[in-house]
Design an enzyme around this catalytic site. Sequence first.
Site, PDB file in Angstrom:
ATOM      1  N   CYS A  36     -12.741 -49.344  24.170  1.00  0.00           N
ATOM      2  CA  CYS A  36     -13.633 -48.474  24.997  1.00  0.00           C
ATOM      3  C   CYS A  36     -14.953 -48.751  24.704  1.00  0.00           C
ATOM      4  CB  CYS A  36     -13.267 -46.978  24.609  1.00  0.00           C
ATOM      5  SG  CYS A  36     -11.333 -46.604  24.846  1.00  0.00           S
ATOM      6  N   ARG A  56     -16.376 -52.722  29.365  1.00  0.00           N
ATOM      7  CA  ARG A  56     -15.593 -52.481  28.413  1.00  0.00           C
ATOM      8  C   ARG A  56     -14.150 -51.851  28.933  1.00  0.00           C
ATOM      9  NH1 ARG A  56     -17.405 -53.791  23.434  1.00  0.00           N
ATOM     10  NH2 ARG A  56     -15.886 -52.399  22.426  1.00  0.00           N
ATOM     11  N   TRP A  72     -10.889 -47.208  28.138  1.00  0.00           N
ATOM     12  CA  TRP A  72      -9.759 -48.067  28.299  1.00  0.00           C
ATOM     13  C   TRP A  72      -8.505 -47.575  27.870  1.00  0.00           C
ATOM     14  CZ3 TRP A  72     -10.109 -52.347  31.785  1.00  0.00           C
ATOM     15  CH2 TRP A  72      -9.123 -53.172  31.763  1.00  0.00           C
ATOM     16  N   ASN A  75     -13.798 -45.248  19.903  1.00  0.00           N
ATOM     17  CA  ASN A  75     -13.212 -46.413  20.357  1.00  0.00           C
ATOM     18  C   ASN A  75     -12.286 -47.079  19.352  1.00  0.00           C
ATOM     19  OD1 ASN A  75     -12.632 -48.948  21.648  1.00  0.00           O
ATOM     20  ND2 ASN A  75     -14.556 -49.767  20.521  1.00  0.00           N
ATOM     21  N   GLY A  76     -11.262 -47.527  19.544  1.00  0.00           N
ATOM     22  CA  GLY A  76     -10.031 -47.820  18.705  1.00  0.00           C
ATOM     23  C   GLY A  76      -8.868 -47.031  18.803  1.00  0.00           C
ATOM     24  N   GLU A  95      -1.492 -74.106  35.404  1.00  0.00           N
ATOM     25  CA  GLU A  95      -2.466 -73.285  35.287  1.00  0.00           C
ATOM     26  C   GLU A  95      -3.717 -74.193  35.189  1.00  0.00           C
ATOM     27  OE1 GLU A  95      -3.551 -70.454  35.941  1.00  0.00           O
ATOM     28  OE2 GLU A  95      -5.196 -70.000  34.439  1.00  0.00           O
ATOM     29  N   LYS A 109      -7.481 -73.642  37.083  1.00  0.00           N
ATOM     30  CA  LYS A 109      -8.654 -73.465  36.536  1.00  0.00           C
ATOM     31  C   LYS A 109      -9.736 -74.433  36.955  1.00  0.00           C
ATOM     32  CE  LYS A 109      -8.663 -69.770  35.026  1.00  0.00           C
ATOM     33  NZ  LYS A 109      -7.342 -69.556  35.672  1.00  0.00           N
ATOM     34  N   GLU A 115     -10.830 -73.820  40.721  1.00  0.00           N
ATOM     35  CA  GLU A 115     -11.294 -72.627  41.178  1.00  0.00           C
ATOM     36  C   GLU A 115     -12.643 -72.614  40.372  1.00  0.00           C
ATOM     37  OE1 GLU A 115      -9.383 -68.872  39.858  1.00  0.00           O
ATOM     38  OE2 GLU A 115      -8.492 -69.531  38.193  1.00  0.00           O
ATOM     39  N   HIS A 130       8.519 -90.719  42.526  1.00  0.00           N
ATOM     40  CA  HIS A 130       9.160 -90.374  43.859  1.00  0.00           C
ATOM     41  C   HIS A 130       8.143 -90.320  44.766  1.00  0.00           C
ATOM     42  CE1 HIS A 130      12.969 -90.125  41.624  1.00  0.00           C
ATOM     43  NE2 HIS A 130      12.484 -89.113  40.735  1.00  0.00           N
ATOM     44  N   LYS A 150     -12.303 -60.891  42.117  1.00  0.00           N
ATOM     45  CA  LYS A 150     -11.282 -60.981  40.838  1.00  0.00           C
ATOM     46  C   LYS A 150     -10.160 -60.042  40.962  1.00  0.00           C
ATOM     47  CE  LYS A 150     -10.549 -60.750  36.499  1.00  0.00           C
ATOM     48  NZ  LYS A 150     -10.313 -62.099  35.817  1.00  0.00           N
TER      49      LYS A 150
HETATM   50  C1  AGP Z   1      -6.914 -66.537  38.315  1.00  0.00           C
HETATM   51  O1  AGP Z   1      -7.878 -67.405  37.625  1.00  0.00           O
HETATM   52  C2  AGP Z   1      -7.398 -66.188  39.799  1.00  0.00           C
HETATM   53  N1  AGP Z   1      -8.519 -65.593  39.558  1.00  0.00           N
HETATM   54  C3  AGP Z   1      -6.137 -65.438  40.646  1.00  0.00           C
HETATM   55  O2  AGP Z   1      -5.136 -66.861  40.781  1.00  0.00           O
HETATM   56  C4  AGP Z   1      -5.559 -64.385  39.864  1.00  0.00           C
HETATM   57  O3  AGP Z   1      -4.793 -64.879  38.840  1.00  0.00           O
HETATM   58  C5  AGP Z   1      -4.608 -63.808  40.857  1.00  0.00           C
HETATM   59  O4  AGP Z   1      -5.276 -63.536  42.070  1.00  0.00           O
HETATM   60  C6  AGP Z   1      -3.736 -62.865  40.666  1.00  0.00           C
HETATM   61  O5  AGP Z   1      -4.565 -61.654  40.236  1.00  0.00           O
HETATM   62  P1  AGP Z   1      -3.837 -60.348  39.250  1.00  0.00           P
HETATM   63  O6  AGP Z   1      -3.180 -61.094  37.881  1.00  0.00           O
HETATM   64  O7  AGP Z   1      -4.965 -59.494  38.944  1.00  0.00           O
HETATM   65  O8  AGP Z   1      -2.727 -59.796  39.922  1.00  0.00           O
END
Ligand code: AGP
Length: 608
Positions: free
Chosen positions: A2, A27, A75, A101-102, A481, A485, A488, A504, A603
């Site tokens: 928080c 936060r 939070w 906060n904690g 993953e 990274k 993106e 293959h 996001k």
């Molecule tokens: C991850 O770096 C991306 N921003 C994206 O793939 C993300 O993981 C995906 O949209 C799922 O989001 P969420 O975990 O909030 O459901």
Amino acid sequence: MCGIVGFVGTRNAAPILLEGLKRLEYRGYDSAGIAVDHRGVISISKVSGRIEKLCELTDGGKTMPGFAGIAHTRWATHGAPTDVNAHPHMSCDGRFSVVHNGIIENYMELRDELMGNGYLFRSQTDTEVIVHLIEMYYDGNFKAAVMKATSRLEGSYALGVLCSDEPGKIIAVKEASPLILGIGIGENFFASDVTALVAYTRNVLYLNDGELAELTPENITVYDCTGTPVPKTASRVTWDIEAAEKGGYEHFMLKEIMEQPRAVKAALTPRIQENRICLDEFRMTPGELRGIRKIVITACGSAYYAGCAGKYAIEKLCHIPVDVQLASELRYSEPQIDSSTLLIVLSQSGETADTIAAMKECQSLGAKVLAIVNVVGSTIAKLADYTLYMWAGPEIAVATTKGYTTQLSILYLFAVYAAEALGLLSEKEYQRLIGELQALPQKIQQVFDMNGILPRLASKYNTARSIFYIGRNTDYAAALEGALKMKEISYLHAEAYAAGELKHGTIALIDEGQPVVALCCNDRIAEKTMNNILEVKARGAQVLALAVKGNRTVLTQADDVIYIPGTDSLFQTVVEIIPLQLLAYYVAKENGCDIDKPKNLAKAVTVE
Ligand code: AGP
């Protein structure tokens, strides 16, 4: 986590506090509140939802005159994000108000004691015990009452306290949660981090654990836990407001990569008590677990890749088949799901439209749902039968890092917990696995200490047309993953491939100088992938290998090697993903990309 902020001076506190909360919103932002003392009367305004709602409620603070105040953005950890659970909390007699906060770990016993002494609780929070303790110990001395109250607390706390008997004073206390004091001219401040202060002052004092500060418009006095004054020297903040929000890092993504030891610890530690895994939020009994015939994990993006990695641990330890499905696919397939299915939903935001839709589809078919999410009170958290919060703190960068590793860590925790509940682990093996989990934060930290070469390596790859990531089993999950990274945030094409599958067909694409990242961290099968290194090297590839420290053979095969600490092969992915996050970060930085807000991305993808 928080955010808390406090002000005492000779101008109205409320507008300043609201501005400070906005700076702390990263936060946590599921509820917010403010308390102001006006001529010896404390008034409080608090609400679930974003800080903007609190600003509207108080007309930007105009409805709350007064020169001393405290405020909080939440939070949630204990108690849902509701108006009554929002901070500040008030004592029964209205004389004290507290923001925190904690986590107060012994709050239940304190709550019982206080209720036994006649104190009435309004909220489900751990924080509320603090304000009633202060009231209980108050005999006219504000500071002494706060000191006695905090001496009873176990856990972490950064506190701000108002007392209506002393309107020109606020008190701040620090124990394990961050708290900074701002020195103004005729006014003084406290806050969870410098972000909330730097607009008003760059002269700050850093409190140490166990210290208490009394702030008046003209003075700040700091005391140690015995009540002895502690001399403090002011520091000058050199960051601008933008950098301060990143804690001094150039990008939120790098800050969040570096936060991972703490974030993974925050995800695991509260759930391992006296060498037992406690998943209180997951109320499925061992008998019900035995009735589970299949586990389906569904998510999108990195969350889906976390599921791909967690699958190995759950299947190996729990002997239950795990089917990992993209949410956007699951919702349109004919999912073979019924009441004997446990659906595990992974989502940092808890708002991803595809994941929500897939979850509803599976629930309509009778599946019980365990959600592993980061945002408290999010849609997925509300819809699930059981929710395990990641407690990673708000993740600002669009590209997830600590979200992925905390999600995956909780999947590992769940696998060990369920295997023990199903009677599939000896006590010795159970304790060994718990030890491995508890060691993960420091192993992640060791990766930072071992890999100063990453920025230099980035300049070898930042002009590549495409990069292959290859691996087997848990290494393949990390490759998935790692490739995302890279794509993106640096916009380079990257493809993860099962190492055994290259021959293959895809090996036809390996030409002179083709970059290949080979993951050889799973000690059970690393040798097989090292053979694949020889195959692609024979065709001219440039190979960057990831390997566990001590693997000297790989040095003779790859062009570059990144070493990581070893852990149980089932848990290796959460460590080996770290250098892949950093590689993508430094390549993107080399290419001047907008790392925190990559093009075309959001996001949380709250639309189909
Ligand atoms: C991850 O770096 C991306 N921003 C994206 O793939 C993300 O993981 C995906 O949209 C799922 O989001 P969420 O975990 O909030 O459901």
